[in-house]
Scaffold this active site. Structure first.
Site, PDB file in Angstrom:
ATOM      1  N   GLY A  33      45.716  42.846  32.452  1.00 14.26           N
ATOM      2  CA  GLY A  33      45.284  43.766  33.251  1.00 14.26           C
ATOM      3  C   GLY A  33      44.286  43.310  34.106  1.00 14.26           C
ATOM      4  CG  ASN A  34      43.491  45.034  37.801  1.00 14.52           C
ATOM      5  OD1 ASN A  34      42.576  45.791  38.031  1.00 14.52           O
ATOM      6  ND2 ASN A  34      44.797  45.395  37.721  1.00 14.52           N
ATOM      7  NE  ARG A  35      36.963  40.006  35.069  1.00  9.31           N
ATOM      8  CZ  ARG A  35      36.483  40.110  33.779  1.00  9.31           C
ATOM      9  NH1 ARG A  35      36.046  41.263  33.275  1.00  9.31           N
ATOM     10  NH2 ARG A  35      36.833  38.794  32.942  1.00  9.31           N
ATOM     11  CB  SER A  36      40.552  47.891  39.535  1.00 11.63           C
ATOM     12  OG  SER A  36      40.417  48.967  40.432  1.00 11.63           O
TER      13      SER A  36
END
Ligand code: CTP
Ligand code: CA
Length: 238
Positions: A33-36
């Site tokens: 995933g990512n930190r958005s």
């Protein structure tokens, strides 16, 4: 009759916004995933609602709820978001691709939880490219004279400058590569107040209009973006 700029310039317009970050599953319990956080996308949706738009909000994973008053659809992976964005973009006047889309996904999904190996071998995760949603929407629109996909498509990019190019040079190259009408370039790592609710953005336009530079809260950035878009949507109507 003199024209007074409307406080609700998006009255009767449909604005589609994607927000949050995609997740690419490895097994039933793990993902890449990512930190958005989705906060900038939520601020844009709120600004669009305030400006009178009908807002279609396509949410990937977010830390915050979608604003009340939007037509909400959700998507988890980049492939799901691809389908959801195409559906929500048809018939819209504007598409704003604010979601952080995973560039790659694991090539294989394990149906059951991946276990540690007895031989202590380090596992290798193979990745494959995800489709570029923004570029695909632009390409399908531009390949069809009667397309109902939005005439105005806005991308986002977080860039850092380095020895081979500045933030703006990278942004301009990305705008050209994507083929969209506008690109909001977030200058990351340049702000002294990094990690706070302040953003430094440059809005680049493909039509040669001068870049708009702005620093402020995510809500203020959203308002400036919507004003910049409104100026374009108005001129399209004439
Ligand atoms: N985007 C997309 N689909 C992808 C990747 C990105 O639609 N598979 C969109 C993002 O939502 C954003 C814009 O493209 O609006 C730019 O994303 P960015 O990650 O900066 O661009 P990339 O083309 O993926 O380039 P990079 O290699 O720098 O990550
Ligand atoms: Ca990317």
């Amino acid at each position: 009759e003199a024209e007074v700029p409307s406080a609700r310039p998006f009255e009767g317009k449909i604005v589609t916004i994607s927000a949050g970050g995609t997740r690419e599953p490895l097994d039933p319990v793990r993902f890449l995933g990512n930190r958005s956080s989705g906060r900038q996308g939520v601020a844009i949706a709120q600004a669009a609602l305030d400006a009178g738009a009908d807002v279609r909000f396509v949410a990937a994973h977010m830390d915050v709820p979608a604003p009340e008053g939007v037509i909400l659809t959700t998507a988890s992976t980049a492939l799901e978001l691809h389908e959801a964005v195409f559906e929500a973009a048809r018939g819209a006047d504007v598409l704003i691709m604010n979601a952080a889309v995973a560039d790659f996904r694991p090539s294989e999904y394990a149906d059951s939880k991946i276990k540690k190996q007895d031989d202590h071998a380090d596992p290798i995760i193979h990745l494959v490219r995800n489709p570029d949603i923004l570029a695909d929407v632009v390409a399908e629109r531009d390949a069809n004279d009667f397309s109902t996909l939005p005439p105005l498509i806005v991308g986002f990019a977080a860039e850092t400058g380095d020895t081979s190019g500045s933030v703006l040079e990278y942004g301009a190259a990305k705008l050209a590569r994507k083929g969209c009408e506008m690109l909001v370039v977030n200058q990351v790592g340049q702000s002294l107040v990094f990690g706070q609710d302040t953003n430094s953005v440059t809005i680049l336009s493909a039509d040669g209009t001068a870049p708009v530079e702005f620093s402020g809260t995510k809500s203020e950035v959203a308002e400036v973006l919507l004003e910049t878009i409104a100026a374009r949507v108005d001129s399209q109507d004439k």
